[in-house]
Motif scaffolding. Structure first.
Motif, PDB file in Angstrom:
ATOM      1  N   ARG A 170       0.825  -1.201   0.000  1.00  0.00           N
ATOM      2  CA  ARG A 170       0.000   0.000   0.000  1.00  0.00           C
ATOM      3  C   ARG A 170       0.863   1.256   0.000  1.00  0.00           C
TER       4      ARG A 170
ATOM      5  N   ALA B  12       2.329   1.754  -3.308  1.00  0.00           N
ATOM      6  CA  ALA B  12       1.324   2.106  -4.306  1.00  0.00           C
ATOM      7  C   ALA B  12       0.986   3.593  -4.252  1.00  0.00           C
ATOM      8  N   GLU B  13       1.092   4.180  -3.077  1.00  0.00           N
ATOM      9  CA  GLU B  13       0.765   5.595  -2.963  1.00  0.00           C
ATOM     10  C   GLU B  13       1.650   6.457  -3.847  1.00  0.00           C
TER      11      GLU B  13
ATOM     12  N   THR C 249      -2.372  -5.125  -5.963  1.00  0.00           N
ATOM     13  CA  THR C 249      -2.502  -3.768  -5.419  1.00  0.00           C
ATOM     14  C   THR C 249      -1.629  -2.801  -6.199  1.00  0.00           C
TER      15      THR C 249
ATOM     16  N   ALA D 149      -2.620   0.277  -8.868  1.00  0.00           N
ATOM     17  CA  ALA D 149      -2.160   1.644  -8.643  1.00  0.00           C
ATOM     18  C   ALA D 149      -1.340   2.152  -9.813  1.00  0.00           C
TER      19      ALA D 149
ATOM     20  N   VAL E 248      -6.996   3.662 -12.464  1.00  0.00           N
ATOM     21  CA  VAL E 248      -6.682   3.574 -11.045  1.00  0.00           C
ATOM     22  C   VAL E 248      -7.844   4.181 -10.262  1.00  0.00           C
ATOM     23  N   PRO E 249      -8.373   3.447  -9.292  1.00  0.00           N
ATOM     24  CA  PRO E 249      -9.523   3.980  -8.555  1.00  0.00           C
ATOM     25  C   PRO E 249      -9.148   5.221  -7.741  1.00  0.00           C
TER      26      PRO E 249
ATOM     27  N   GLY F 230     -10.023  -1.555  -3.782  1.00  0.00           N
ATOM     28  CA  GLY F 230      -8.577  -1.567  -3.582  1.00  0.00           C
ATOM     29  C   GLY F 230      -8.017  -0.167  -3.703  1.00  0.00           C
TER      30      GLY F 230
ATOM     31  N   VAL G  81      -6.183   3.134  -3.042  1.00  0.00           N
ATOM     32  CA  VAL G  81      -4.979   3.613  -2.366  1.00  0.00           C
ATOM     33  C   VAL G  81      -4.829   5.080  -2.722  1.00  0.00           C
ATOM     34  N   PRO G  82      -4.700   5.948  -1.733  1.00  0.00           N
ATOM     35  CA  PRO G  82      -4.631   7.378  -2.027  1.00  0.00           C
ATOM     36  C   PRO G  82      -3.419   7.722  -2.895  1.00  0.00           C
ATOM     37  N   HIS G  83      -3.537   8.791  -3.596  1.00  0.00           N
ATOM     38  CA  HIS G  83      -2.501   9.218  -4.526  1.00  0.00           C
ATOM     39  C   HIS G  83      -1.592  10.210  -3.815  1.00  0.00           C
ATOM     40  N   ALA G  84      -0.366   9.754  -3.522  1.00  0.00           N
ATOM     41  CA  ALA G  84       0.540  10.573  -2.719  1.00  0.00           C
ATOM     42  C   ALA G  84       0.749  11.948  -3.335  1.00  0.00           C
TER      43      ALA G  84
END
Lengths: 382, 382
Positions: A167, A170-171, A192, A196, B58-59, B103, B105-108
């Motif tokens: 995770r 993936a960020e 995952t 991403a 990407v969600p 699934g 995952v936040p986008h940094a």
DNA sequence: ACATCCTGCTTACGCGAGTAACCGGCACGT
DNA sequence: ACGTGCCGGTTACTCGCGTAAGCAGGATGT
């Protein structure tokens, strides 16, 4: 842009607007109240930072545009050397000078967000491994990837579980992840990462990971090469050191199995910790084991053991032959000089090319085997 | 958000809207034409990736919101555990389940952009150094920083000049940069980083950098400790190995100077490359140098040299005393056991705390000295 | 004289996420 | 009946950047 007193060029209110665009952003103030005023067009030397002054705002391309007297778009075109758009040379110079004066550096996050993807190749590292072999490989890889215009980021993932690590990685939305086998990934983790946006997840290690481009480095080769060498020298009853340190099983178990696979060798696993005490203890009970040779996992354990054997009065290679692995420089300095197994890993260039292919062509993930070559280097200890 | 056929919840068109908000984004299509359709609410297992299908989008948090039947804001509040906003437990669960299912995952990058800052601590690495000392230190540091909730990113900066490197680092907008001395920074580079929002630039190395928090590790201590030890043992004419490998001058020069500073020692610099041949050559002409001891830069060079001396018939420590540095395990295995200098560096916790203080309180940059302790460990080679 | 083409910009929009400000209901007090 | 307050959300705006599309104004063509 902001709510502060900005020039707000008096554009013709009755402009030819096809769609109804009131475009009155209703200067609502949000919370990051930065950009309180112009970022001081003059004063190029870094001011001596008066105590407790709020940090000066980071210059943005808008600041550059303001200083150069052009629009933000122009700045962007110029600084990115956009060939498709015609900007006059004088303007280009003005922009570049303004950028220079402000010390403008683009904001990677903003760029990434806009572009929708990165060129980051993530190299997870849990603990930094010492080995010169590994170290050289990593250098290689970094060079090769940089040449292909990727940004290599080593991301410390110490003490994270596979899920947490995946995770976190993936960020960053990396295009590719190269796991050097320090963290064990599951198929779920690979999924995952791909969800991403990762175009390639590559794993290097003793076992493959479903869904990933798995470069399976068969550690068995190492054990086999060592055992074969010993058998050729007439040894039969071979001890194989299994390090007691945790985290090494992934390497030691296949090496042991590889040794076992050699015809003519009777293999006995021998636990050993990486300390003088442990080696001493093993040496003292060595004669009772009835072994005539030992493959010591790697050169460090081999050197440790060799010294302990000698202290115990065992002759090398007369009473017991010793072989290590990794071909450390220091092994050559011992007396007798330590025989070893040289390990050939995939080169950095090979891996970088694999990444690039996967990113550009979306190659199907597959397991690749036979990438690790191991060859015994006979010296004086066998 | 996008121009694609999205549900567009049939909101009451005649809503009580105080400000004129036509809010018709005029569905203009830009170029990243993603989000072609719903991200397939069902099918949680990773589909077998049909060949040449466009990669699934990407969600985003908007997708989560849609699936959970709430607004994006709610999603954000829930996933960030915002305590200040009241969201009912059922809604929270719905959101979390939706996020899980997609699934998400936040986008940094998006987060960073919005927040205006990162928690990245950048650790530039040019070449990965082997040494176990260094390796352990890095592990420590990573742990400590993670505990303080920083994200450690090692950024390979191989072959970049100071200016290029500084710009590249600045793009990531790190809160702090810890330069381990592999890349030499100038005051200008420090300024670049600080203008890009870095709250602390920390350098570890033999020399300080103006404007940065400089932890000056006085390598002289090492040389001094070695020379002092030799003098105490009655040696006077001391050779000090200066590695011929490039990139080590920053360490070797101060160590040499440190040795010179010891009263009663006549110090002679001795060039040596990290190869058996070089060591052999040096050993052969050793007697002509008239030296009675050698401080060999570190344990590796020392071991190399020791072997060459022995091959040449020189007795250790009778004819020549040898001392290294770094206290490698393997040094203890030689005969005679290698005397060494143990080096004490600042701990990872110390450094992490320094970073944290600088970030939170904006501590004034300053040079710190005396952080490196060196103590001789006598064994059998001196 | 007016249409057409080029040159050299500018304007507008959205990427994904965080958050201040607003807002419709319901309960309660007067 | 009507203000008041709380609850549980939603709406709107913003961060910095890249880029498609638009648009003045001069040069050229007919």
């Amino acid at each position: 842009m902001s709510q502060s007193p900005k020039p707000q060029r008096p554009t013709d209110p009755a402009k030819a607007a096809p769609s109804p665009k009131p475009s009155a952003p209703s200067a609502r103030s949000s919370e990051p109240s930065r950009r309180s005023s112009e970022p001081s067009p003059r004063s190029s030397e870094p001011s001596p930072r008066s105590p407790e002054a709020p940090p000066p705002p980071v210059p943005t391309s808008a600041d550059v545009a303001r200083l150069a007297g052009v629009s933000r778009a122009t700045v962007s075109y110029v600084l990115n050397n956009a060939a498709a758009v015609r900007i006059s040379e004088p303007t280009r110079r003005k922009v570049r000078e303004a950028a220079e004066e402000l010390g403008y550096v683009p904001h990677a996050a903003a760029r990434t967000l806009r572009a929708g993807h990165t060129r980051i190749v993530l190299l997870p590292t849990s603990h930094v491994p010492a080995g010169p072999l590994y170290s050289a490989f990593l250098d290689d890889l970094q060079w090769a990837l940089r040449r292909l215009d990727y940004t290599v980021v080593q991301y410390g993932s110490l003490g994270l579980s596979g899920d947490q690590a995946a995770r976190a990685w993936a960020e960053l939305r990396p295009v590719a992840v190269i796991s050097l086998g320090e963290i064990v990934l599951s198929a779920r983790n690979v999924a995952t990462l791909e969800r991403a946006g990762a175009k390639a997840v590559i794993t290097l290690g003793p076992v493959g990971v479903p869904g990933a481009h798995a470069l399976v480095l068969d550690q068995g080769e190492v054990g086999a090469a060592a055992a074969l060498h010993l058998v050729e020298r007439g040894h039969r009853r071979i001890g194989v050191v299994v390090p007691e340190e945790p985290g090494l099983e992934l390497f030691s178990a296949p090496r042991l199995a590889g040794a076992r696979s050699v015809a003519g060798a009777e293999v006995e696993p021998v636990p050993l910790a990486r300390t003088e005490e442990s080696a001493g203890r093993l040496a003292r009970r060595w004669r009772s084991l009835g072994l005539d040779a030992v493959y010591a996992y790697n050169d460090e354990y081999a050197m440790l053991l060799m010294r302990a054997f000698q202290d115990e009065g065992l002759r090398i290679p007369g009473d017991v032959a010793v072989i290590g692995a990794d071909d450390l420089l220091l092994g050559r300095l011992l007396r007798p000089r330590l025989s070893t197994v040289r390990i050939q890993m995939p080169t950095g260039d090979y891996l970088a090319a694999l990444v690039d292919r996967a990113v550009r062509e979306g190659a199907e993930p597959a397991e690749r085997h036979g990438l690790m070559a191991a060859s015994a280097i006979p010296r004086e200890s066998t």
